[in-house]
Design an enzyme around this catalytic site. Structure first.
Site, PDB file in Angstrom:
ATOM      1  N   SER A 176       0.853  -1.176   0.000  1.00  0.00           N
ATOM      2  CA  SER A 176       0.000   0.000   0.000  1.00  0.00           C
ATOM      3  C   SER A 176       0.896   1.236   0.000  1.00  0.00           C
ATOM      4  O   SER A 176       1.781   1.333  -0.830  1.00  0.00           O
ATOM      5  CB  SER A 176      -0.953  -0.032   1.197  1.00  0.00           C
ATOM      6  OG  SER A 176      -2.072   0.798   0.992  1.00  0.00           O
ATOM      7  N   ASP A 441      -8.773  -5.337  -5.778  1.00  0.00           N
ATOM      8  CA  ASP A 441      -8.321  -4.180  -5.004  1.00  0.00           C
ATOM      9  C   ASP A 441      -8.530  -2.875  -5.771  1.00  0.00           C
ATOM     10  O   ASP A 441      -8.030  -2.715  -6.894  1.00  0.00           O
ATOM     11  CB  ASP A 441      -6.841  -4.362  -4.668  1.00  0.00           C
ATOM     12  CG  ASP A 441      -6.252  -3.193  -3.902  1.00  0.00           C
ATOM     13  OD1 ASP A 441      -7.013  -2.436  -3.266  1.00  0.00           O
ATOM     14  OD2 ASP A 441      -5.013  -3.049  -3.929  1.00  0.00           O
ATOM     15  N   HIS A 466      -6.291  -6.318  -1.739  1.00  0.00           N
ATOM     16  CA  HIS A 466      -5.185  -5.468  -1.311  1.00  0.00           C
ATOM     17  C   HIS A 466      -4.093  -6.266  -0.595  1.00  0.00           C
ATOM     18  O   HIS A 466      -4.348  -6.919   0.410  1.00  0.00           O
ATOM     19  CB  HIS A 466      -5.751  -4.405  -0.374  1.00  0.00           C
ATOM     20  CG  HIS A 466      -4.922  -3.169  -0.254  1.00  0.00           C
ATOM     21  ND1 HIS A 466      -4.504  -2.441  -1.340  1.00  0.00           N
ATOM     22  CD2 HIS A 466      -4.445  -2.503   0.837  1.00  0.00           C
ATOM     23  CE1 HIS A 466      -3.823  -1.382  -0.926  1.00  0.00           C
ATOM     24  NE2 HIS A 466      -3.765  -1.408   0.384  1.00  0.00           N
TER      25      HIS A 466
END
Length: 500
Positions: A176, A441, A466
């Site tokens: 991320s 995601d 994710h």
């Protein structure tokens, strides 16, 4: 890490130390929404967790006249290391550094294979790493991705000397926001980082991330078209009820709101719409993500769970089923009611003390989105089922209300332009980076999905969400995810070969 919604529902994204939870990170009673998952619970494990280590850093890496310093937290695990092996460094993101990642996760298997030493380093201003006495807006000027990258460069030089690692190859990891940091570390410090794994990394900064809801819709649509159709019907019903006194009372009861809806307070209303969408957004982002290993809750709620409810017409009208989803989420995350109060949220995020709830990551990450990234997940996309009740100005207003009126759309846009100019956005030019992304995601829309001509590789994993490749493997993992981990391992093997 890292990354996400800037409202009562969420602060992203995005995505965390290696918890990868965009991350998402405003912690609303522990509910994971489109960014960080929240602080993991204690977990029984046979492997001992590493102890806190500390390293002295400068408050301002770019001003030698500022001699103030602070102590940055890091962890080390050398149980797999053999002399000459590579050094893996996991970059912290928008939340506390979690020591469980020093003994769990896919990178542990890579460390065993390649005899690597492991480090992880906590991002400045998160967790226990406090460069300043508090989080005042004045002090937050020292919070940026550039400062964090410089911190990591300083740490690598320190670790080389302390642990005698002069000739080893360093490989960075992150997911991320910290995935972006991993890529940017390789870009900006190629003499220190030989290769990088940049999982679910949002490389393109932009103020209006309206495509987030577009991917959410597409991911929900993998169950068939009915789910989005029913959500759209429910949204229309909410929009109708909110226009009358009796309708608003009905909504309060149906969705277990903490207080009455005040139609004159447009930001409370926007919060309400955003929270209802957030019930779906967070589940989509972390769908089947194997968060259980770190004590996370809610992993059993999946896209199939949500759409199973929305498609079950025996459970009442579309809005009644929408309310069932809301009750499910409240119960799962032990919330007594749904809090839509905008002013209360702003007051919480204006707190600057390290002991405040804002210090869990919400105030800091929101500052970074207001100054560097944007990433505001708005309802501005025309064709999506959640309505248009939380537009861009709702997110911009939060920046202004929390940090000052100067943090307006113009300032945010200038910061975003600088970020994209500095790092190259999706046109990043660097070798030996691997960019894994999942099709489910939402953040893949801002990531790198095609290989670079200079040897960096993009992996698009069908059906995963994710940071899925970072989590510990499971027997039920889809074949694409299994293959992605193998490709990453093979690349690390190539990178760690002795130089000719």
């Amino acid at each position: 890490m890292l990354l996400t919604k800037i409202d009562t529902a969420v602060f992203v994204t995005v995505l965390l130390v290696a918890k990868c939870t965009a991350t998402i990170p405003h912690f609303l009673h522990g509910r994971p929404k489109n960014g960080m998952l929240g602080k993991p619970k204690a977990r029984d494990t046979t492997a001992p967790l590493p102890q806190d280590q500390w390293f002295e850093q400068k408050v301002d890496n770019f001003n030698d006249a500022n001699t103030k310093t602070w102590q940055q937290r890091y962890f080390v695990n050398d149980q797999f290391y053999k002399e000459g092996g590579p050094i893996f460094i996991m970059l912290g993101g928008e939340g506390p550094l979690a020591p469980i990642w020093m003994v769990e996760g896919a990178w542990i298997n890579y460390a065993k294979t390649f005899n690597a030493m492991l480090f992880s380093i906590e991002h400045r201003f998160y967790g226990k790493s406090h460069p300043t006495m508090d989080m005042s807006t004045e002090n937050l000027q020292y919070l940026s991705s550039e400062q964090a990258l410089a911190d990591t460069g300083n740490f690598i030089q320190y670790a080389k000397q302390k642990y005698g690692l002069y000739d080893n190859k360093w490989i960075s990891f992150g997911g991320s926001y910290s995935g972006s940091l991993s890529a940017w570390l390789r870009l900006k410090y190629p003499h220190l980082i030989y290769g990088a794994v940049a999982t679910s990394a949002p490389l393109l900064a932009l103020i209006d991330f309206k495509a987030y809801l577009g991917v959410t819709e597409a991911s929900l649509g993998t169950t068939g078209p009915a789910c989005n159709t029913e959500i759209s019907k429910a949204t229309t019903a909410v929009e109708s009820l909110i226009t009358t006194d009796s309708g608003r009372m009905k909504l309060k009861t149906m969705f277990n709101l903490c207080e009455d809806i005040n139609p004159a307070n447009i930001y409370d209303v926007a919060n309400f719409y955003s929270l209802l969408a957030g019930n779906f957004e967070g589940v989509v982002q972390y769908n089947r993500d194997n968060r259980d290993f770190e004590g996370g809750v809610g992993g059993n709620i999946t896209i199939d769970t949500l759409c199973g409810v929305m498609n079950d017409t025996s459970r009442g009208s579309a809005i009644e089923r929408y309310a069932v989803i809301n009750s499910m989420m409240l119960s799962t995350y032990d919330e007594k009611c749904l809090d839509i109060n905008y002013n209360s949220m702003i007051d919480d995020l204006k707190k600057t003390d390290w002991n405040s709830s804002a210090a869990e990551g919400g105030r800091q990450w929101l500052y970074q989105t207001c100054t560097e990234f944007g990433f505001f997940q708005t309802s501005d996309l025309e064709d999506q089922p959640f309505g248009h009740g939380f537009p861009l100005n709702f997110s911009v207003q939060q920046c202004m209300d929390i940090y000052g009126s100067q943090f307006n759309a113009d300032l945010i846009t200038k910061g975003i332009n600088r970020t994209n100019t500095n790092y190259g956005a999706q046109n990043i030019k660097a070798s030996r980076i691997v960019f894994p992304n999942g099709s489910i995601d939402q953040w893949h829309a801002l990531g790198k999905l095609v290989d670079l001509p200079d040897g960096s590789v993009a992996i698009f994993i069908n059906g995963t969400a994710h940071c899925a490749n970072m989590y510990p493997p499971r027997p039920e993992d889809p074949e694409g995810l299994v293959q992605a981990r193998e490709i990453i391992k093979d690349l690390i093997g190539i990178w760690t070969l002795p130089l000719a």
